[in-house]
Design a protein around this motif. Structure first.
Motif, PDB file in Angstrom:
ATOM      1  N   ILE A 164      12.015   4.193  -4.131  1.00 21.82           N
ATOM      2  CA  ILE A 164      10.962   4.189  -3.115  1.00 21.82           C
ATOM      3  C   ILE A 164      11.284   3.109  -2.090  1.00 21.82           C
ATOM      4  CG2 ILE A 164       8.495   3.911  -2.689  1.00 21.82           C
ATOM      5  CD1 ILE A 164       9.077   6.233  -4.500  1.00 21.82           C
ATOM      6  N   THR A 165      11.267   3.476  -0.838  1.00 20.88           N
ATOM      7  CA  THR A 165      11.381   2.485   0.222  1.00 20.88           C
ATOM      8  C   THR A 165      10.027   2.373   0.895  1.00 20.88           C
ATOM      9  OG1 THR A 165      13.642   3.227   0.593  1.00 20.88           O
ATOM     10  CG2 THR A 165      12.691   1.750   2.225  1.00 20.88           C
ATOM     11  N   CYS A 166       9.492   1.162   0.897  1.00 22.58           N
ATOM     12  CA  CYS A 166       8.200   0.932   1.523  1.00 22.58           C
ATOM     13  C   CYS A 166       8.442   0.189   2.835  1.00 22.58           C
ATOM     14  CB  CYS A 166       7.300   0.105   0.619  1.00 22.58           C
ATOM     15  SG  CYS A 166       7.002   0.850  -1.001  1.00 22.58           S
ATOM     16  N   GLY A 167       7.945   0.749   3.907  1.00 25.71           N
ATOM     17  CA  GLY A 167       8.210   0.145   5.201  1.00 25.71           C
ATOM     18  C   GLY A 167       6.937  -0.155   5.955  1.00 25.71           C
ATOM     19  N   SER A 168       6.976  -1.237   6.693  1.00 21.00           N
ATOM     20  CA  SER A 168       5.873  -1.586   7.573  1.00 21.00           C
ATOM     21  C   SER A 168       6.469  -1.854   8.943  1.00 21.00           C
ATOM     22  CB  SER A 168       5.151  -2.824   7.044  1.00 21.00           C
ATOM     23  OG  SER A 168       4.091  -3.159   7.889  1.00 21.00           O
ATOM     24  N   GLY A 169       6.355  -0.862   9.797  1.00 20.35           N
ATOM     25  CA  GLY A 169       6.971  -0.954  11.101  1.00 20.35           C
ATOM     26  C   GLY A 169       6.975   0.401  11.769  1.00 20.35           C
ATOM     27  N   ALA A 170       7.764   0.518  12.808  1.00 17.65           N
ATOM     28  CA  ALA A 170       7.641   1.672  13.685  1.00 17.65           C
ATOM     29  C   ALA A 170       8.826   2.629  13.633  1.00 17.65           C
ATOM     30  CB  ALA A 170       7.441   1.190  15.124  1.00 17.65           C
ATOM     31  N   THR A 171       9.671   2.538  12.617  1.00 15.67           N
ATOM     32  CA  THR A 171      10.827   3.426  12.594  1.00 15.67           C
ATOM     33  C   THR A 171      10.517   4.776  11.964  1.00 15.67           C
ATOM     34  OG1 THR A 171      11.611   2.606  10.462  1.00 15.67           O
ATOM     35  CG2 THR A 171      12.402   1.464  12.430  1.00 15.67           C
ATOM     36  N   ILE A 228       0.851  -1.205   0.000  1.00 17.97           N
ATOM     37  CA  ILE A 228       0.000   0.000   0.000  1.00 17.97           C
ATOM     38  C   ILE A 228       0.880   1.247   0.000  1.00 17.97           C
ATOM     39  CG2 ILE A 228      -1.671   1.323   1.371  1.00 17.97           C
ATOM     40  CD1 ILE A 228      -2.816  -1.369   2.298  1.00 17.97           C
ATOM     41  N   MET A 229       1.998   1.157   0.678  1.00 20.34           N
ATOM     42  CA  MET A 229       2.924   2.295   0.696  1.00 20.34           C
ATOM     43  C   MET A 229       3.485   2.573  -0.693  1.00 20.34           C
ATOM     44  SD  MET A 229       2.972   3.681   3.625  1.00 20.34           S
ATOM     45  CE  MET A 229       1.223   3.331   3.527  1.00 20.34           C
ATOM     46  N   LEU A 230       3.618   1.535  -1.504  1.00 14.90           N
ATOM     47  CA  LEU A 230       4.077   1.766  -2.878  1.00 14.90           C
ATOM     48  C   LEU A 230       3.068   2.629  -3.621  1.00 14.90           C
ATOM     49  CD1 LEU A 230       5.872   1.282  -5.342  1.00 14.90           C
ATOM     50  CD2 LEU A 230       4.640  -0.865  -5.724  1.00 14.90           C
ATOM     51  N   ALA A 231       1.790   2.311  -3.456  1.00 15.74           N
ATOM     52  CA  ALA A 231       0.761   3.133  -4.102  1.00 15.74           C
ATOM     53  C   ALA A 231       0.807   4.565  -3.557  1.00 15.74           C
ATOM     54  CB  ALA A 231      -0.617   2.507  -3.877  1.00 15.74           C
ATOM     55  N   THR A 283      -0.095   4.940  14.680  1.00  9.02           N
ATOM     56  CA  THR A 283       1.359   5.078  14.619  1.00  9.02           C
ATOM     57  C   THR A 283       2.027   3.710  14.551  1.00  9.02           C
ATOM     58  OG1 THR A 283       1.484   5.121  17.023  1.00  9.02           O
ATOM     59  CG2 THR A 283       1.335   7.241  15.914  1.00  9.02           C
ATOM     60  N   GLY A 284       3.225   3.720  14.037  1.00 14.33           N
ATOM     61  CA  GLY A 284       4.014   2.483  14.007  1.00 14.33           C
ATOM     62  C   GLY A 284       3.547   1.479  12.989  1.00 14.33           C
ATOM     63  N   LYS A 285       2.707   1.876  12.064  1.00 14.87           N
ATOM     64  CA  LYS A 285       2.166   0.926  11.096  1.00 14.87           C
ATOM     65  C   LYS A 285       3.023   0.864   9.830  1.00 14.87           C
ATOM     66  CE  LYS A 285      -1.712   0.034  13.399  1.00 14.87           C
ATOM     67  NZ  LYS A 285      -2.029  -1.287  13.945  1.00 14.87           N
ATOM     68  N   SER A 286       3.133   1.998   9.169  1.00 10.55           N
ATOM     69  CA  SER A 286       3.791   1.955   7.870  1.00 10.55           C
ATOM     70  C   SER A 286       4.299   3.342   7.494  1.00 10.55           C
ATOM     71  CB  SER A 286       2.825   1.438   6.800  1.00 10.55           C
ATOM     72  OG  SER A 286       1.599   2.129   6.853  1.00 10.55           O
ATOM     73  N   TRP A 287       5.192   3.361   6.525  1.00  7.36           N
ATOM     74  CA  TRP A 287       5.803   4.593   6.075  1.00  7.36           C
ATOM     75  C   TRP A 287       6.412   4.369   4.701  1.00  7.36           C
ATOM     76  CZ3 TRP A 287      10.804   3.442   5.010  1.00  7.36           C
ATOM     77  CH2 TRP A 287      11.393   2.385   5.727  1.00  7.36           C
ATOM     78  N   PHE A 288       6.735   5.454   4.036  1.00  5.29           N
ATOM     79  CA  PHE A 288       7.551   5.333   2.835  1.00  5.29           C
ATOM     80  C   PHE A 288       8.521   6.488   2.789  1.00  5.29           C
ATOM     81  CE2 PHE A 288       3.981   7.934   1.332  1.00  5.29           C
ATOM     82  CZ  PHE A 288       4.616   8.933   0.613  1.00  5.29           C
TER      83      PHE A 288
END
Lengths: 404, 475
Positions: free
Chosen positions: A290-297, A61-64, A273-278
């Motif tokens: 693109i970096t797609c992340g799923s986590g809390a950083t 989803i972060m890619l989108a 919070t802590g779910k996802s980011w890009f």
């Protein structure tokens, strides 16, 4: 004296029965316990494995989201008065204060922190549309804002970016501010308490009065502002009194309280919070890693970067503890893609007026999103709006790139 | 006084009762064990089913990103979409979706000068830049502009609309039928709005035609003359369209060309062109092998782009593991150069492999061909089949992911279906190493954005240079 036992066999048999029952109960209990353990173990392993499924789904989803971000920022969200106002948003993140917000009437900051001038229309934020990551007017590196007409200088003169190295990842990588080539945008995707420019969901602010005899019966008087901001700014609505003023419109000019309409309240909602980011690294004129992340950083590659880019507030989010950050990073999923943005949008031939072998040749063409086609059919491309360019290709990177 | 000692043995009744009670206890204990065993078995089986469903999910996500169901760079036996017959729809070397560009982008299809890539460094294999300005304006386009003479595919140049060579110069109202040359509608004189074939053409010296048009009302005749030589200012765009029509397949063409491209171009007059020089393959419905490129939606005989071309019909990427076509049907190569009914025309019964409901079913059966996730699994395991079907419909590129799991307990089938987002064809081709590279071999192409990777000798490891991929020009 002889002791006479009245019923000597009963105690023996009773002891035997108690032992048997004890064994059976113990066995059944062991069975139940083992079953429970198996169930729990299975459920735990299923849950853990399903967590990876969810993480992967969120990362995709972060890619989108990242593609949408690249598309929209090709033309939207930049400040014409860069660098006076520093081209907000440097990072679309609530943890980063609005870019060098001043000014409280004292002036605005340059990149070097020098107060340039008092606030004035020439130095205040002026959001203009831009012309793409590669300027469609002359092929220069964008985003660039409008230029005087006729333009006497290259359009890149009016860029909203700078090559000045003003940011560091804390580990020796010095880079320019977003959106220059070589820069990074970090985008944690929590839900804000109230996003910028939030308007109410009220559908009808001025309903036509349907009460016969009422002084307002039957006519659209449009008494109240439409739409209305979510922030309670004292505007009149629904028969309430009030005055339309600039109050709580843009506190960026008055101290950046973040309770105004323009800035919203970007405080994260706890459960999101802590779910996802890009994060987006611009590695070329129109190519992005693109970096797609799923986590809390929160999108930081390391604690050092969080402390360097995000400052003390970001470091505090990780308890000022690199070890804590590392444990979060170890439990999150990161995948990398590379994409290319294109300014090209929909072609126009979805309907030529006379395109067949009908004895007539005609140049009239219904363009994409033509409103006059709505009444005769739904073949219009109204549903394929893409005014901010397209993504030409997407490549999942096989290995982690050096810079991202 | 004498007391009788109690009897030490059981009576028959006691024995029967104790046996009965013991049996009941034993039965209960065994039933408990059996129930527990069954419960654990069912639990394991359900857990296995869930695990298989997850495995299927990971498989389709992996396929969305790496396309390994269509082409596995580490398995030469699963590289069936890399062929390149000598003659395709444009009578030039044509390939399939994973054919290395270096095999079909040569000779007449090569960059000018040969092997040159224009914008990026030859060693970058991934650096993409716009053509440096300033550009020639529309009114003083330099016919000797070397960028206009480029042919083939240059992976280092972004298709930027500020570059005049990317502008389509075709008259979008010009019809590929008309009087003067095989016209089916004599009342429409060809090139009514002018002879646009002199603005852009695949050839710098095209042989255009002269003919006479007669007004059916007044019987007045007009001469549509042409006197060579004519300097053709725009060569690049028509050559791009012609090249991609016969390069990797029709859906690949839609992916490689920008979404606002018009799929039309002019050529020197021949039996493959209209009177005005429009390529009939690009503009005439059903012209060419297996239904050609253009569909017949609306009877259109004008230039069109991706929407019209994918409104009533669709293109797709076809799984080479799907059952082979019977004799007389197109085969895996030509399938990538066909359109299939996928809209209002698909309501009809149809006949032939690509028309009507039969065509739609055939399209879906071959693009979304389900593959067994674990062909060698134990028979009592739940079966899982996965597929990612890729096709283009109404200008939307869709990748339909499906996971089918059959329960080994109940036999019921559970399906998860979703539209996935991941690597596109061009991205998948850049993931794969060019097997024709001088270093040989196949596999995944190494790519990194470290500047050192762009200046050192290519190699598969970090720190080495980026390797050529399926889109790289001739080594």
């Amino acid at each position: 004296m002889q002791v006479i036992t009245i019923a000597p066999s009963v105690p023996r048999r009773s002891r035997h029965q108690r032992g048997t029952i004890l064994i059976i109960v113990a066995g059944l209990s062991a069975l139940l316990a083992s079953m429970s353990l198996v169930f729990l173990a299975r459920m735990r392993s299923d849950s853990e494995e399903t967590q990876v499924v969810m993480q992967l789904a969120q990362a995709k989803i972060m890619l989108a989201a990242a593609c949408n971000y690249v598309q929209e920022t090709s033309r939207l969200g930049w400040d014409a008065n860069f660098p006076y106002y520093q081209g907000a948003p440097a990072h679309p993140s609530a943890i980063i204060p609005p870019p060098q917000t001043l000014p409280n009437g004292s002036g605005v900051l340059s990149l070097s922190g020098t107060i340039l001038s008092s606030p004035s229309p020439a130095t205040m934020p002026a959001h203009q549309e831009t012309y793409g990551w590669i300027d469609v007017r002359d092929g220069s590196i964008g985003p660039n804002v409008r230029a005087p007409s006729p333009a006497t200088l290259p359009y890149s003169t009016y860029a909203v970016w700078s090559t000045a190295l003003v940011e560091s990842n804390g580990s020796g990588w010095n880079r320019p501010a977003w959106p220059a080539i070589g820069s990074v945008a970090i985008c944690p995707m929590y839900v804000m308490q109230r996003p910028p420019y939030a308007t109410q969901l009220t559908a009808v602010y001025n309903p036509i009065n349907t009460t016969p005899g009422n002084a307002l019966f039957g006519l659209p008087y449009i008494q109240y502002p439409d739409p209305m901001p979510v922030v309670s700014n004292g505007w009149p609505q629904q028969a309430t009194s009030g005055t339309v003023t600039g109050a709580l419109y843009d506190d960026g000019q008055n101290g950046a309280t973040l309770t105004d309409f323009v800035h919203g309240d970007p405080t994260p909602r706890q459960q999101t919070t802590g779910k996802s980011w890009f994060r987006v690294y611009r590695d070329g004129p129109a190519t992005f890693v693109i970096t797609c992340g799923s986590g809390a950083t929160m999108g930081y590659t390391s604690y050092a970067e969080a402390a360097s880019v995000g400052g003390p507030s970001a470091a505090a989010m990780f308890n000022n503890d690199p070890g804590f950050f590392n444990s979060l990073a170890a439990n999150e999923l990161r995948i990398w893609y590379r994409i290319e943005w294109s300014p090209s949008v929909m072609e126009q031939t979805y309907h030529n007026l006379q395109h067949g072998d009908v004895g007539v040749e005609h140049n009239l063409m219904w363009p994409a999103n033509a409103s006059h086609t709505w009444s005769v059919g739904n073949r219009t491309q109204t549903w394929t709006k893409n005014p901010v360019g397209t993504i030409r290709w997407v490549e999942r990177l096989v290995t982690q790139p050096t810079y991202y | 006084m004498t007391l009788h000692r109690p009897t030490s043995a059981f009576t028959l009744i006691e024995l029967m009762l104790s046996i009965g009670l013991g049996s009941l206890i034993l039965y209960t204990a065994f039933a408990g064990v059996r129930t527990a065993s069954q419960a654990i078995t069912v639990s394991n089986q359900l857990s296995l089913e869930n695990a298989m469903l997850r495995a299927g999910y990971f498989q389709v996500q992996n396929d969305l990103d790496f396309w390994t169901s269509l082409d596995d760079p580490n398995n030469p036996s699963n590289q069936k979409l890399r062929g390149y017959p000598n003659t395709g729809p444009t009578n030039s070397p044509s390939g399939m979706p994973f054919t290395p560009m270096s095999l079909i982008c040569n000779g007449a299809n090569q960059e000018n000068p040969p092997s040159a890539i224009k914008a990026g460094s030859p060693l970058t294999y991934g650096e993409i830049k716009p053509r440096p300005g300033p550009y020639p304006s529309a009114k003083d386009t330099d016919p000797l502009d070397p960028w206009e003479k480029d042919t083939g595919f240059d992976p280092t140049v972004s298709w930027t609309p500020s570059d005049p060579r990317t502008w389509c110069q075709v008259n979008p109202a010009e019809k590929s039928s008309g009087s003067g040359w095989g016209g089916v509608t004599p009342s429409i004189p060809s090139v009514l709005f002018g002879r646009y074939a002199i603005f852009s053409n695949v050839s710098a010296t095209p042989a255009l035609n002269s003919w006479t048009v007669t007004n059916p009302t007044t019987s007045t005749s007009y001469s549509v003359g042409y006197s060579p030589p004519m300097v053709i200012p725009h060569l690049w765009y028509p050559n791009q369209i012609q090249f991609f029509l016969g390069a990797l397949g029709y859906q690949a063409m839609c992916e490689y060309l920008p979404p606002n491209a018009l799929y039309a171009y002019y050529m020197g007059a021949s039996g493959s062109t209209s009177a005005g020089g429009l390529s009939l393959l690009a503009t005439m419905p059903q012209w060419g092998s297996w239904g050609g490129f253009r569909n017949s939606d609306g009877g259109q005989v004008t230039a069109c782009g991706i929407y019209r071309e994918t409104y009533s019909t669709s293109f797709g990427y076809f799984n080479p593991w799907a059952p082979a076509d019977p004799t007389g049907e197109p085969g895996i190569f030509w399938r990538h150069y066909m359109h299939f009914d996928s809209d209002y025309t698909a309501f009809n019964g149809g006949s032939g492999v690509q028309w009507g409901a039969v065509g739609l079913q055939d399209l879906l059966a071959h693009t979304a061909f389900p593959q067994n996730l674990l062909p060698l699994e134990p028979t009592n395991w739940p079966g899982v089949y996965t597929t990612v079907g890729r096709l283009v419909k109404c200008d939307h590129f869709v990748a339909v992911a499906k996971i089918n799991r059959r329960s080994s307990i109940t036999g019921s089938v559970t399906q998860i279906s979703f539209l996935g987002l991941g690597t596109t064809l061009r991205g998948a081709r850049m993931q794969r190493k060019d097997p024709n590279d001088t270093s040989g071999g196949s596999g995944w192409a190494h790519w990194d954005d470290d500047p050192a990777a762009m200046t050192t000798t290519p190699g598969p490891n970090p720190g080495q240079g980026n390797q050529p991929n399926l889109d790289s020009p001739t080594p």
